[in-house]
Design a protein around this motif. Sequence first.
Motif, mmCIF file in Angstrom:
data_model
loop_
_atom_site.group_PDB
_atom_site.id
_atom_site.type_symbol
_atom_site.label_atom_id
_atom_site.label_comp_id
_atom_site.label_asym_id
_atom_site.label_seq_id
_atom_site.Cartn_x
_atom_site.Cartn_y
_atom_site.Cartn_z
ATOM 1 N N VAL A 126 1.120 -1.082 -0.080
ATOM 2 C CA VAL A 126 -0.046 0.026 0.138
ATOM 3 C C VAL A 126 0.833 1.141 0.078
ATOM 4 O O VAL A 126 1.708 1.320 0.245
ATOM 5 N N PRO A 127 0.131 2.228 -0.826
ATOM 6 C CA PRO A 127 1.678 3.348 -1.051
ATOM 7 C C PRO A 127 1.282 3.786 -0.095
ATOM 8 O O PRO A 127 -0.687 3.996 0.813
ATOM 9 N N ASN A 128 2.692 4.562 1.675
ATOM 10 C CA ASN A 128 2.325 5.109 2.227
ATOM 11 C C ASN A 128 2.656 6.550 2.582
ATOM 12 O O ASN A 128 3.428 7.416 1.429
ATOM 13 N N LEU A 129 0.839 6.932 2.263
ATOM 14 C CA LEU A 129 1.104 8.889 1.579
ATOM 15 C C LEU A 129 1.757 9.468 2.100
ATOM 16 O O LEU A 129 2.593 10.884 2.174
ATOM 17 N N GLU A 130 2.088 9.505 3.911
ATOM 18 C CA GLU A 130 2.728 10.048 4.817
ATOM 19 C C GLU A 130 4.349 10.307 4.235
ATOM 20 O O GLU A 130 4.721 11.084 3.793
ATOM 21 N N GLU A 131 4.935 9.152 3.809
ATOM 22 C CA GLU A 131 6.275 9.597 3.587
ATOM 23 C C GLU A 131 6.420 9.929 2.122
ATOM 24 O O GLU A 131 7.766 10.021 2.109
ATOM 25 N N THR A 132 5.418 9.184 1.553
ATOM 26 C CA THR A 132 5.812 9.836 -0.226
ATOM 27 C C THR A 132 5.639 11.047 -0.367
ATOM 28 O O THR A 132 6.071 11.835 -1.346
ATOM 29 N N LYS A 133 4.880 12.020 0.370
ATOM 30 C CA LYS A 133 4.460 13.380 0.414
ATOM 31 C C LYS A 133 5.738 13.987 0.902
ATOM 32 O O LYS A 133 6.101 15.139 0.571
ATOM 33 N N ALA A 134 6.432 13.379 2.153
ATOM 34 C CA ALA A 134 7.639 13.587 2.745
ATOM 35 C C ALA A 134 8.770 14.044 1.739
ATOM 36 O O ALA A 134 9.308 15.232 1.818
ATOM 37 N N LEU A 135 8.687 12.741 0.574
ATOM 38 C CA LEU A 135 9.587 12.569 -0.153
ATOM 39 C C LEU A 135 9.207 13.835 -1.357
ATOM 40 O O LEU A 135 10.237 14.236 -1.568
ATOM 41 N N GLN A 136 8.070 13.913 -1.020
ATOM 42 C CA GLN A 136 7.845 14.727 -2.503
ATOM 43 C C GLN A 136 8.096 16.214 -2.225
ATOM 44 O O GLN A 136 9.079 17.057 -2.886
ATOM 45 N N ASN A 137 7.788 16.648 -0.554
ATOM 46 C CA ASN A 137 8.777 17.672 -0.778
ATOM 47 C C ASN A 137 9.973 17.708 0.011
ATOM 48 O O ASN A 137 10.281 19.039 -0.812
ATOM 49 N N THR A 138 10.475 17.423 -0.089
ATOM 50 C CA THR A 138 12.006 17.133 0.164
ATOM 51 C C THR A 138 12.947 17.110 -1.864
ATOM 52 O O THR A 138 13.780 18.242 -1.864
ATOM 53 N N LYS A 139 11.608 16.836 -2.454
ATOM 54 C CA LYS A 139 12.359 17.086 -4.215
ATOM 55 C C LYS A 139 11.775 17.986 -4.669
ATOM 56 O O LYS A 139 12.580 18.739 -5.490
ATOM 57 N N ARG A 140 10.784 19.245 -4.295
ATOM 58 C CA ARG A 140 10.290 20.247 -4.754
ATOM 59 C C ARG A 140 11.357 20.586 -3.563
ATOM 60 O O ARG A 140 11.793 21.738 -5.091
ATOM 61 N N ARG A 141 11.962 20.982 -2.645
ATOM 62 C CA ARG A 141 12.868 21.933 -2.288
ATOM 63 C C ARG A 141 14.136 21.647 -2.967
ATOM 64 O O ARG A 141 14.989 22.630 -2.769
ATOM 65 N N GLU A 142 14.342 20.187 -3.263
ATOM 66 C CA GLU A 142 15.557 20.071 -4.135
ATOM 67 C C GLU A 142 15.528 20.850 -5.727
ATOM 68 O O GLU A 142 16.549 20.510 -5.976
ATOM 69 N N HIS A 150 12.586 33.961 -4.068
ATOM 70 C CA HIS A 150 11.888 32.528 -3.282
ATOM 71 C C HIS A 150 12.162 32.141 -2.030
ATOM 72 O O HIS A 150 13.391 32.062 -1.505
ATOM 73 N N GLN A 151 11.613 30.809 -1.504
ATOM 74 C CA GLN A 151 12.370 30.642 0.494
ATOM 75 C C GLN A 151 12.821 29.214 -0.182
ATOM 76 O O GLN A 151 12.228 28.603 -1.251
ATOM 77 N N GLN A 152 12.704 29.218 0.899
ATOM 78 C CA GLN A 152 13.027 27.663 1.371
ATOM 79 C C GLN A 152 12.275 26.538 0.725
ATOM 80 O O GLN A 152 13.037 25.547 0.016
ATOM 81 N N GLU A 153 11.315 26.026 0.647
ATOM 82 C CA GLU A 153 10.840 25.034 0.084
ATOM 83 C C GLU A 153 10.256 25.707 -1.315
ATOM 84 O O GLU A 153 9.346 24.450 -1.747
ATOM 85 N N GLN A 154 10.073 26.464 -1.599
ATOM 86 C CA GLN A 154 10.180 26.764 -3.186
ATOM 87 C C GLN A 154 11.283 26.128 -3.922
ATOM 88 O O GLN A 154 11.262 25.892 -5.541
ATOM 89 N N GLY A 155 12.295 25.959 -3.163
ATOM 90 C CA GLY A 155 13.786 25.325 -4.265
ATOM 91 C C GLY A 155 14.622 25.426 -3.397
ATOM 92 O O GLY A 155 14.953 26.483 -2.736
ATOM 93 N N ARG A 156 16.143 25.117 -4.176
ATOM 94 C CA ARG A 156 16.677 25.388 -3.526
ATOM 95 C C ARG A 156 17.731 26.732 -3.341
ATOM 96 O O ARG A 156 17.509 27.346 -4.070
ATOM 97 N N GLN A 157 18.724 26.801 -2.160
ATOM 98 C CA GLN A 157 19.185 28.287 -1.906
ATOM 99 C C GLN A 157 20.664 28.548 -2.520
ATOM 100 O O GLN A 157 21.219 29.795 -2.490
ATOM 101 N N ASP A 158 21.473 27.537 -2.841
ATOM 102 C CA ASP A 158 22.372 27.777 -3.223
ATOM 103 C C ASP A 158 22.764 27.809 -4.980
ATOM 104 O O ASP A 158 23.599 28.344 -5.146
ATOM 105 N N MET A 159 22.081 27.166 -6.035
ATOM 106 C CA MET A 159 21.624 27.703 -7.275
ATOM 107 C C MET A 159 20.005 27.935 -7.215
ATOM 108 O O MET A 159 19.684 27.482 -6.561
#
Length: 786
Positions: A81-97, A197-206
């Motif tokens: 079963v897809p773990n929605l919480e972990e999947t969402k956390a990983l998606q948020n990480t990818k969005r910040r990257e 842009h904020q930290q949640e909207q993308g990387r800050q170093d590049m």
Amino acid sequence: MSGTTKPRNKQERIDSLGIQKPRLVQWWQDADKADVLSRIGIAVTAAIALLVLCQTWAPQFAYRLGAIPARDLVSRVTFDVPNLEETKALQNTKRREVLAFYRNRSEPIKQIKAALKDQLFKVLGAPSFDQMTEEERLAFAQFYEGDEADDADSPAKRFSVLKSVLAEDPELKKLQDALRVAMEENERKGLLQALQHQQEQGRQDMIRVYEAHTPDESLPVETSDVRIAQASIEFVKRLREQFRTRYPEEGGQKVAEMISSWIVQRLPEYPTLQYDDEKSEKARQAAADAVDPVMTAYRHGESQLAEAGVPLTNVEIGLLKREWSELIGQMRWTDKLSRMAAYGGMIAALYLLCASYIFFVDDRSLLLSRWKLAKLLIVVVSAISLGYWVSGDRWRAELIPLVMASILMSVVYGRELALLLMAAACLSLTLFLGLDLAELVMMAAACTSCILLLGRIRTRTHLLYVGGVSAVITLFTVIGVGIVTGQTLSAGAPGPDIEPVYRGPIFDMVVWGLVREAFRAGGFILISAAAMTPLLPLVEKGFGVQTDLSLLELGDASHPLLRRLAQRAPGTYNHSINVASIAEAAADSIGANGLLVRVGAYFHDIGKMFKPEYFIENQSAGVNQHDSLQPAMSTLVIIAHVKDGADLARSHHLPEPIIDFILQHHGTTLVEYFYREAARRSEEDPNGESVSDKDFRYPGPKPQTLEAAVMMLADTVESASRTLVDPTPSRIQNLVDAIAQKKMSDGQFDECGLTFLQLDRIRRSLVKSLTAIYHARVKYPGQQSA
């Protein structure tokens, strides 16, 4: 001619012995096989339709939101079963990257260069520091902010250095080349004061930069290369290097410092990068969509899907549905066939149970008539199938089709058969849906209460009354069953990992859910009863039945047929009114439908309108039309009123039960007066032929219902009572007893199921009613006899 006989085959020889065959074999040999097979085909078709519509090849999802499992639910299959919480956390990480997009416009840097050139031309245009105009001094002050008291670095010396270094470049072409090379990277990568842009909207170093005129071409850039505070340092270094090459003379570096300082001061006013939120959001969403779901594995027989005693929430329902889908997906076709065969066996058993009751106890014509059998099965299959499809967690409305079918069956087939059929329907739906005993009790309570409360429908609000009372009964039944099954007692019971304080909210939620389910069931019953009210005329038309409401409307004296009967045959009309009065009371005495008998009595002799003068109650002045006719012809005239009445009733669209009264109220009785007259004439005539009573009998059929039997007796005794000279109670009783005995001996009650007890009650009621009609009156002094 040969005297030999045709040889008999083996079966004919066996039959010649006269050995009695088993009843089933004999029935099959004597039956109309085509008709029997067609009825069997209708039943099999209905069973297959039920199996298909209710999807019996797959287990039904039996869990509902808020239900309380009695035990821990453990997975029956292995699934992920897809773990929605972990999947969402990983998606948020990818969005910040993701690298945020910035639009670069190099026009501001060009404006800075142009402004620099303009200011330098103003300064260099002065012949000497002392000869500067006010405007030229203001322009020079932008390049020098030092201490004028410092002789080593005074404004005059700075001006002198600036003028001497740039003297060999009067058009400032070398300066433009130096600036072009030094600021080339700033123009290409862009400049900004700070990230937008904020930290949640993308990387800050590049970041990712694209030119405004080429949005599809972008390049990744270090943030330090575009941040003005850091990029200006590298710019100054590059400009110094360019001046070292292009202006090697003494003072070149000082001029580079003056020009770079002028530019750096103005860079914050001319940022070239602008954050593109739309393009960045697309990139973030693409990165999030590219993330594969994080899966959580549930093992067969190991993983717990829901905890006992705790209401099911959306999380547990989602897990159970995923397990259910996986279970169905792993089923083989043999498993599905075996499930359908098992359900088919259950339906066959219910068929046998209900058919046996209908054939041996109730009305076997429901099984012997293809059309009646088809209508019965359509109602049952429709109720179960609709209940199946609306029973999902979204509606939970299986009570609506069941209650509507209960009311319909009670109106059409009577309470006893309706109770049996709806009990079978509730049991079938419970098994098809995989529900528990509590759900079966709720459905049975709703259907049973509606059937038992329905009774006679004499008002338009009767069904609403039935629905209201049934709703209250079902409401308390649901709450009672919930308490009996221990839902409220076990809810939220503290476990090893649950604090006792946790019991309160869970207990309240369970109680509220139980009450809400009870009111939901009551509301559905009210909706069903209200929906059946406007459908009653369609039910009566489709199934050929009459409710008391429609009978009351039909029995109105203003009906065209009754008005015409009163005009053309007033004696017959008066006779019909009297028969209706005494027949209704007699029918009520044995529990039959008295209102139906009364309305039927109004119309039973409407066929006499065609030739009213041939019937004694309409004759006057002693003229008898039969004096000029032969007994056989008179019999035909008398008997014809039955067929004429039925034809007249059909042309005016009277219901079938009323037409049955017209056809059956004489049965196959003998027209005795004309039969005896014909027999007398035959005896007096030496050449006369013998008279058969078959030629002087009504065509029938005999009464098929208790109501028709009551009608026959009431019609006969009312007519005969008019011949009594002195209708005392004893004479009336003797007359009624004699007529009842004659009808019974003649076999007129053989097909209606009338018992001796019922016949006795009918006789008593008729005697009582006729005695009341012909009661003795007090003769006052001086009153002459009529």
